[in-house]
Write a protein that holds these residues in place. Structure first.
Motif, PDB file in Angstrom:
ATOM      1  N   ILE A  48       4.075  43.664  52.523  1.00  0.00           N
ATOM      2  CA  ILE A  48       3.653  42.241  51.978  1.00  0.00           C
ATOM      3  C   ILE A  48       3.315  42.909  50.488  1.00  0.00           C
ATOM      4  N   GLU A  49       1.729  43.009  50.663  1.00  0.00           N
ATOM      5  CA  GLU A  49       0.713  42.868  49.139  1.00  0.00           C
ATOM      6  C   GLU A  49       2.614  43.927  48.051  1.00  0.00           C
ATOM      7  N   THR A  50       2.779  44.797  48.711  1.00  0.00           N
ATOM      8  CA  THR A  50       2.824  46.269  47.739  1.00  0.00           C
ATOM      9  C   THR A  50       4.322  45.286  47.055  1.00  0.00           C
ATOM     10  N   LEU A  51       4.987  43.932  47.915  1.00  0.00           N
ATOM     11  CA  LEU A  51       6.569  43.884  47.619  1.00  0.00           C
ATOM     12  C   LEU A  51       5.414  42.480  45.988  1.00  0.00           C
ATOM     13  N   LYS A  52       4.351  42.093  46.488  1.00  0.00           N
ATOM     14  CA  LYS A  52       3.992  40.855  45.550  1.00  0.00           C
ATOM     15  C   LYS A  52       3.340  41.577  44.641  1.00  0.00           C
ATOM     16  N   LYS A  53       3.198  42.586  44.286  1.00  0.00           N
ATOM     17  CA  LYS A  53       2.687  43.614  43.202  1.00  0.00           C
ATOM     18  C   LYS A  53       3.169  44.066  42.047  1.00  0.00           C
ATOM     19  N   LYS A  54       5.217  43.913  43.160  1.00  0.00           N
ATOM     20  CA  LYS A  54       6.069  44.331  42.532  1.00  0.00           C
ATOM     21  C   LYS A  54       6.576  43.254  42.139  1.00  0.00           C
ATOM     22  N   LYS A  55       7.220  42.608  42.722  1.00  0.00           N
ATOM     23  CA  LYS A  55       6.998  40.853  42.169  1.00  0.00           C
ATOM     24  C   LYS A  55       6.443  40.250  41.046  1.00  0.00           C
ATOM     25  N   LEU A  56       5.380  40.970  40.665  1.00  0.00           N
ATOM     26  CA  LEU A  56       4.205  40.566  39.768  1.00  0.00           C
ATOM     27  C   LEU A  56       4.551  41.132  39.091  1.00  0.00           C
ATOM     28  N   ARG A  57       4.790  42.197  38.362  1.00  0.00           N
ATOM     29  CA  ARG A  57       5.438  43.619  37.193  1.00  0.00           C
ATOM     30  C   ARG A  57       6.671  42.979  37.199  1.00  0.00           C
ATOM     31  N   LEU A  58       7.680  42.612  38.119  1.00  0.00           N
ATOM     32  CA  LEU A  58       8.508  42.018  37.501  1.00  0.00           C
ATOM     33  C   LEU A  58       8.662  41.014  36.291  1.00  0.00           C
ATOM     34  N   LYS A  59       7.212  39.441  36.594  1.00  0.00           N
ATOM     35  CA  LYS A  59       7.358  38.645  36.328  1.00  0.00           C
ATOM     36  C   LYS A  59       6.444  38.760  34.744  1.00  0.00           C
ATOM     37  N   ASP A  60       5.572  39.548  34.704  1.00  0.00           N
ATOM     38  CA  ASP A  60       4.662  39.803  33.948  1.00  0.00           C
ATOM     39  C   ASP A  60       5.945  40.557  33.254  1.00  0.00           C
ATOM     40  N   GLU A  61       7.253  41.385  32.930  1.00  0.00           N
ATOM     41  CA  GLU A  61       7.521  41.853  32.260  1.00  0.00           C
ATOM     42  C   GLU A  61       9.161  40.999  32.067  1.00  0.00           C
ATOM     43  N   MET A  62       8.864  39.951  32.552  1.00  0.00           N
ATOM     44  CA  MET A  62      10.045  38.630  31.692  1.00  0.00           C
ATOM     45  C   MET A  62       9.117  37.921  30.556  1.00  0.00           C
ATOM     46  N   TYR A  63       7.834  37.533  31.024  1.00  0.00           N
ATOM     47  CA  TYR A  63       7.023  37.162  30.321  1.00  0.00           C
ATOM     48  C   TYR A  63       7.079  38.266  29.199  1.00  0.00           C
ATOM     49  N   ASP A  64       6.798  39.085  29.084  1.00  0.00           N
ATOM     50  CA  ASP A  64       6.376  39.618  28.276  1.00  0.00           C
ATOM     51  C   ASP A  64       8.435  39.948  26.284  1.00  0.00           C
ATOM     52  N   LEU A  65       9.493  39.648  28.284  1.00  0.00           N
ATOM     53  CA  LEU A  65      10.469  39.604  27.303  1.00  0.00           C
ATOM     54  C   LEU A  65      10.658  37.541  26.538  1.00  0.00           C
ATOM     55  N   LEU A  66      10.162  37.684  27.558  1.00  0.00           N
ATOM     56  CA  LEU A  66       9.760  35.336  26.638  1.00  0.00           C
ATOM     57  C   LEU A  66       9.356  35.425  25.581  1.00  0.00           C
ATOM     58  N   LYS A  67       8.489  36.146  25.351  1.00  0.00           N
ATOM     59  CA  LYS A  67       7.188  35.834  24.691  1.00  0.00           C
ATOM     60  C   LYS A  67       8.213  36.688  23.002  1.00  0.00           C
ATOM     61  N   LYS A  68       8.462  38.012  23.507  1.00  0.00           N
ATOM     62  CA  LYS A  68       8.717  38.878  22.478  1.00  0.00           C
ATOM     63  C   LYS A  68      10.943  37.686  22.087  1.00  0.00           C
ATOM     64  N   ALA A  69      11.124  36.879  22.608  1.00  0.00           N
ATOM     65  CA  ALA A  69      12.227  36.290  22.213  1.00  0.00           C
ATOM     66  C   ALA A  69      12.136  35.612  21.607  1.00  0.00           C
ATOM     67  N   SER A  70      10.623  34.243  21.487  1.00  0.00           N
ATOM     68  CA  SER A  70       9.810  33.358  21.314  1.00  0.00           C
ATOM     69  C   SER A  70       9.839  33.651  20.145  1.00  0.00           C
ATOM     70  N   ALA A  71       9.005  34.526  20.121  1.00  0.00           N
ATOM     71  CA  ALA A  71       8.130  35.161  18.422  1.00  0.00           C
ATOM     72  C   ALA A  71       9.504  34.772  16.950  1.00  0.00           C
ATOM     73  N   THR A  72      10.765  35.870  17.849  1.00  0.00           N
ATOM     74  CA  THR A  72      11.980  36.116  16.798  1.00  0.00           C
ATOM     75  C   THR A  72      13.050  34.558  16.515  1.00  0.00           C
ATOM     76  N   GLN A  73      12.175  33.823  17.450  1.00  0.00           N
ATOM     77  CA  GLN A  73      13.308  32.632  17.071  1.00  0.00           C
ATOM     78  C   GLN A  73      12.233  31.549  16.087  1.00  0.00           C
ATOM     79  N   PRO A  74      13.733  31.245  15.314  1.00  0.00           N
ATOM     80  CA  PRO A  74      13.334  29.395  14.102  1.00  0.00           C
ATOM     81  C   PRO A  74      12.723  28.810  15.130  1.00  0.00           C
ATOM     82  N   ALA A  75      11.684  28.564  13.643  1.00  0.00           N
ATOM     83  CA  ALA A  75      11.124  27.524  13.808  1.00  0.00           C
ATOM     84  C   ALA A  75      11.015  26.264  13.734  1.00  0.00           C
TER      85      ALA A  75
END
Length: 75
Positions: A48-75
């Motif tokens: 269970i802990e191994t899967l939770k760590k994988k899930k957290l890595r996926l969430k971190d990657e999604m967050y990084d993509l959201l931040k990058k996409a947000s930075a490129t959007q017009p204000a």
């Protein structure tokens, strides 16, 4: 998940295959973890802990993509 990026999250899910793939994997892991924690599916605490760590890595990657996409959007 990520309420501050709700609209952008929906846009990326619809238009970015990589982001959508990450979301699907995250959702599948979440369901699997819930079943394991409810003793519906057999698993050790370590599994269970191994899967939770994988899930957290996926969430971190999604967050990084959201931040990058947000930075490129017009204000």
């Amino acid at each position: 998940m990520f309420p501050e990026y709700r609209e952008l999250f929906s846009q990326l899910k619809a238009n970015d295959r990589h982001f959508d793939s990450l979301f699907i994997k995250h959702h599948e892991l979440d369901q699997k973890i819930q079943l394991m924690e409810a003793y519906v599916e057999p698993a050790s605490h370590e599994d269970i802990e191994t899967l939770k760590k994988k899930k957290l890595r996926l969430k971190d990657e999604m967050y990084d993509l959201l931040k990058k996409a947000s930075a490129t959007q017009p204000a």
